[in-house]
Scaffold this motif. Structure first.
Motif, mmCIF file in Angstrom:
data_model
loop_
_atom_site.group_PDB
_atom_site.id
_atom_site.type_symbol
_atom_site.label_atom_id
_atom_site.label_comp_id
_atom_site.label_asym_id
_atom_site.label_seq_id
_atom_site.Cartn_x
_atom_site.Cartn_y
_atom_site.Cartn_z
ATOM 1 N N VAL A 117 -2.581 2.765 -1.062
ATOM 2 C CA VAL A 117 -2.802 0.943 -0.529
ATOM 3 C C VAL A 117 -2.524 -0.100 -1.412
ATOM 4 C CG1 VAL A 117 -5.038 0.557 -1.274
ATOM 5 C CG2 VAL A 117 -4.738 -0.573 0.810
ATOM 6 N N PRO A 118 -1.535 -0.850 -1.015
ATOM 7 C CA PRO A 118 -0.909 -1.923 -2.757
ATOM 8 C C PRO A 118 -1.948 -2.258 -3.399
ATOM 9 C CG PRO A 118 -0.176 -2.685 0.063
ATOM 10 C CD PRO A 118 -0.832 -1.327 0.214
ATOM 11 N N ARG A 158 5.903 -0.199 1.678
ATOM 12 C CA ARG A 158 7.427 -0.720 1.777
ATOM 13 C C ARG A 158 6.047 -1.062 3.609
ATOM 14 N NH1 ARG A 158 11.391 4.529 2.770
ATOM 15 N NH2 ARG A 158 12.482 3.755 1.234
ATOM 16 N N THR A 159 4.981 -0.527 4.088
ATOM 17 C CA THR A 159 4.455 -1.369 5.164
ATOM 18 C C THR A 159 3.341 -2.512 5.051
ATOM 19 O OG1 THR A 159 2.771 0.320 5.549
ATOM 20 C CG2 THR A 159 4.659 0.631 6.543
ATOM 21 N N ARG A 189 5.089 9.793 -1.581
ATOM 22 C CA ARG A 189 5.810 10.151 0.017
ATOM 23 C C ARG A 189 5.073 8.572 0.767
ATOM 24 N NH1 ARG A 189 3.940 11.237 4.705
ATOM 25 N NH2 ARG A 189 2.635 12.696 4.435
ATOM 26 N N LEU A 190 3.603 9.241 0.207
ATOM 27 C CA LEU A 190 2.345 8.117 1.052
ATOM 28 C C LEU A 190 2.674 6.933 0.382
ATOM 29 C CD1 LEU A 190 -0.934 10.797 1.538
ATOM 30 C CD2 LEU A 190 0.522 9.730 3.558
ATOM 31 N N ALA A 191 2.434 6.537 -1.251
ATOM 32 C CA ALA A 191 2.815 5.442 -1.407
ATOM 33 C C ALA A 191 3.908 4.909 -1.522
ATOM 34 C CB ALA A 191 2.798 5.998 -3.399
ATOM 35 N N ILE A 192 5.181 5.338 -1.537
ATOM 36 C CA ILE A 192 6.377 4.200 -1.024
ATOM 37 C C ILE A 192 6.069 4.362 0.370
ATOM 38 C CG2 ILE A 192 8.468 4.762 0.137
ATOM 39 C CD1 ILE A 192 8.776 7.505 -1.703
ATOM 40 N N GLU A 193 5.493 4.454 1.734
ATOM 41 C CA GLU A 193 5.062 4.289 2.868
ATOM 42 C C GLU A 193 4.049 3.267 2.602
ATOM 43 O OE1 GLU A 193 3.136 5.217 6.997
ATOM 44 O OE2 GLU A 193 4.038 7.353 5.690
#
Length: 810
Positions: free
Chosen positions: A633-634, A600-601, A593-597
């Motif tokens: 983080v990316p 996206r952000t 879930r954190l990786a998806i967020e």
């Protein structure tokens, strides 16, 4: 008159003999009675001699040990004949000294005027020390009183000069005679922790500059004096050396079970005196430094490091609840030892890692107030113990401070059976307990060779723990080691490994020196016992540390070569042990879930969670300390260095971490960093501040290097120890099919992971995943790296990257 003197001498000799042969009266009462009897005899001699020679202005003084009333059966009579320029003093002296010699008593005497006595004291420190204990026997008491007053006044006035000289004298004597508490044939007087040191502590107290910790000191001194009395009676000689052949007789005279019981009692006393000496001389040093650093004020004696304006001594944080002050580790003002069972170990570890002694006041507060640790210990408690053991030589003084106040046996009850236990083996330099600590000191130098330095250091501390029990000490030690390992919180697998190391700690050296290494059965037997290469490397390091701690005769180039040959052969017979792979498990739902967020952000996303203690069957390297921090983080070059640098700025210690990269929604890889962190000291940072600094770092708006440099300049970290140098190696082929594995072993320090990340970024490799572990004060990290093409590095390229990272860390 002659007949009267002879009658007095005969009466004294008979009374002295009766006193020394009365078994019912011994120890301090006998020494006091012998001193009183001798006082009476010498006073009568002096009175008769004065009347016969017409001598008036004189005084007879007892000095040194006799002045203190410490007359052992064969002690010298230390006497000073003080006179006021009396011409007849030579005749008086003859009538005093010859009766003493005629009875076969040893005599150390001098004849001086008060001025001559003061001059001799000013020129000879030993003379001055003897006069500090001057006691009137006969003649004019005013002469004695005046000399005593002058000697004491001079001693106090000259203390800034005389005390350093006395300290140097004590140190030189210790170097010549060794430590009483570890010698099989100790000198009760001259060795470190002996009667000379006890006398030096009295002299320090007389200077009014400092005083020794009194608890147990008089009892320790009495033990050594009682032992010397029994030794004099057993040998009939004035000797202070407790030789092997006399120990059983002396033990019997003192009502002890055997010679080992005697030595343990003597060692306990010597340690008490030696510890009191260390504490006292540190206090003397602080007082003298204070006098040099600022002007003296009436009614104020400054202690320790202060600002030029005379403010309170500087206090530099070392760990949560522990600060450095005046060259010692002390408890912070806000520390609450009665509520913090981990504080004794945390304070000890912080002191040892900083190369500082743990203050007497701190140790006593901890001993009196700190509650018992729960069993099994929390993970942090075990980590602090390992950190203490890994501090090298600095471990010894901290361990001795804990032992002096009973904290070691409270933490490790099995320690009591080996404490002060002699080893009747000429190869061993130390008692069993000190040998165990010394082995840990030696093992701390070998931690870069093993993947589990925590197991190596713990095994070093426990390998001879069975010597306190009957039977084979390795077999007894195996049982105790398993129990202790479970008590201090190791999981069952690690407890089994520790038990194996203790049970077989002599296997490699015995096999290497006594068996045919060309016989395949020899190698097969050892391989079956050690099970795997990880245990083999631990056992090899433990073998070397044990031998080095034992003494010069236990280790040599020849033995080292035989051991290395055996280890190579056994390693070849074992399957290669692969390093743990960070990418084996799938992301959890929260991590995904954190990786998806984050995808996206485009910004860093994090979550903080408190961590519970691990289950007993869990992997020791997976145990959590502090809190879990998940950061998504990316992915980008230098991600590890940036994230680790921000954590270092917030004084977060990384205890363990999993670092990997994956693409959750098909829009580019996301770096997922799951950290287990704890605050270096103080409270954890707010999540919002941490997130803001991470965002600034990833955007290039936070100069991490400059900020870390500023913090280091403001709070320079004292490093009192010299840890082994870092070691960076390439894991053997087969460890991973998709990446090259670099293993980094180094001493943990703030910003270490940041520096490793920068070094790897500088070699233009990509970190695909990583496994970070901090075991005590040792970092054991594995980085899975690939080249620009996403493939494992060629052998030569991998070796060069390892060299560059190791060079950067050095």
């Amino acid at each position: 008159m002659t007949d009267s003197v002879e009658a007095q001498d005969s009466s004294y000799a008979a009374a002295r003999l009766r006193l020394l042969t009365q078994e019912a009266q011994s120890g301090p009462p006998r020494r006091a009675a012998l001193a009183a009897l001798t006082d009476q005899w010498l006073a009568a001699l002096a009175t008769s001699a004065a009347e016969a020679t017409g001598t008036g202005g004189f005084a007879l003084l007892a000095v040194g040990g006799y002045g203190r009333g410490e007359l052992s059966p064969r002690s010298d009579l230390d006497l000073v004949l003080l006179h006021d320029n009396e011409k007849s003093v030579a005749a008086l002296a003859d009538r005093l000294w010859y009766p003493v010699w005629d009875l076969g008593l040893a005599l150390d005497h001098s004849v001086r005027t008060p001025a001559e006595a003061l001059k001799a004291a000013a020129e000879d420190l030993k003379v001055q020390l003897g006069l500090l204990d001057a006691r009137h026997l006969a003649g004019d008491p005013a002469l004695t009183s005046a000399l005593r007053g002058s000697v004491l006044a001079d001693w106090r006035n000259q203390a800034p000069k005389r005390l350093p000289a006395l300290h140097e004298m004590c140190q030189e004597r210790a170097e010549r005679q060794g430590e009483l508490s570890y010698l099989l044939e100790p000198d009760l007087k001259e060795a470190r922790g002996g009667l000379r040191d006890a006398t030096a502590l009295r002299a320090v107290a007389a200077s009014w500059l400092a005083d020794a910790p009194r608890e147990g000191l008089d009892a320790a001194r009495t033990t050594l004096l009682d032992t010397r009395d029994a030794l004099h009676l057993a040998t009939g000689r004035a000797t202070d050396r407790l030789a092997l052949q006399e120990q059983d007789q002396v033990a019997d005279a003192l009502g002890l079970l055997d010679a080992d019981a005697l030595l343990r009692q003597v060692y306990e006393a010597a340690r008490r005196i030696a510890y009191a000496s260390d504490v006292t001389w540190r206090e003397v040093g602080r007082v003298l430094r204070s006098r040099q650093q600022r002007p003296r004020r009436r009614g104020l004696l400054g202690l320790g490091r202060t600002s030029p304006a005379g403010h309170a001594p500087e206090r530099v944080p070392l760990a949560d609840g522990v600060v450095e002050q005046e060259g010692e580790a002390v408890l912070a003002l806000a520390a609450k030892p009665d509520r913090d069972p981990l504080l004794p170990l945390r304070a000890a570890a912080a002191a040892a890692q900083a190369g500082l002694p743990l203050s007497l006041h701190a140790v006593r507060r901890l001993a009196a107030a700190a509650p018992q640790l729960p069993v099994p210990w929390p993970a942090e408690a075990r980590e602090q113990l390992v950190t203490l053991l890994g501090a090298g030589e600095a471990t010894v003084q901290v361990w001795e401070a804990l032992e002096a106040e009973g904290l070691i046996t409270r933490l490790l009850p099995d320690w009591d059976r080996v404490r002060c236990r002699p080893q009747r083996n000429a190869v061993h330099r130390f008692t069993v307990d000190r040998h165990l600590v010394e082995t840990a000191v030696r093992a701390s130098e070998l931690t870069r060779r093993v993947g589990r330095p925590d197991l190596l250091l713990t095994a070093a501390l426990l390998h001879d723990i069975g010597k306190g029990w009957p039977g084979d000490h390795s077999e007894a030690g195996e049982v105790i080691a398993r129990d202790v390992a479970t008590r201090i919180g190791f999981n069952p697998a690690d407890a089994t490994t520790l038990a194996l190391l203790v049970r077989h700690h002599l296997l490699l050296i015995d096999t290497a020196t006594r068996r045919d290494l060309d016989d395949p059965e020899t190698v097969r037997s050892v391989a079956e016992t050690v099970r795997d290469t990880s245990t083999l490397e631990l056992l090899a390091a433990l073998t070397e540390a044990d031998a080095l701690a034992t003494g010069p005769a236990a280790w040599s180039t020849w033995r080292a070569s035989l051991l290395a040959d055996l280890v190579d052969r056994v390693a070849g017979a074992l399957d290669s042990g692969a390093l743990p792979r960070a990418a084996d498990r799938d992301p959890t739902a929260e991590e995904e879930r954190l990786a998806i967020e984050a995808a996206r952000t485009g910004g860093p996303v994090l979550a903080l969670h408190a961590q519970a203690e691990p289950e007993p069957e869990g992997d020791a390297q997976e145990e959590a300390l502090g809190v879990e921090l998940i950061l998504a983080v990316p992915d980008r070059p230098g991600l590890v260095a940036l994230a680790a640098g921000v954590l270092a700025l917030h004084r977060l210690t990384v205890r363990a971490a999993d670092l990997r990269s994956f693409d959750p929604i098909g829009e580019g890889p996301i770096g997922l960093l799951t950290w287990r962190v704890s605050a270096e000291y103080g409270a954890l940072p707010e999540a919002a501040r941490l997130r803001a600094d991470l965002a600034r770092a990833f955007d290039g708006g936070l100069d991490i290097e400059a900020r870390l440099a500023e913090r280091e300049a403001a709070y320079p970290r004292r490093r009192g120890i010299t840890p082994p140098p870092p070691r960076v190696t390439v894991a053997p082929g087969g460890t991973s099919q998709t990446a090259t594995v670099l293993e980094v072993r180094a001493h943990d320090a703030p910003g270490l992971l940041h520096r490793i990340g920068l070094a790897l970024a500088g070699t233009a490799v990509t970190i695909r995943s990583a496994r970070i572990s901090t075991l005590g004060a040792n970092a054991v990290d594995a980085f899975y790296v690939v080249g620009k093409d996403g493939s494992p590095l060629p052998s030569a390229r991998a070796a060069e990257v390892a060299r560059q990272v190791e060079k950067a860390l050095r």
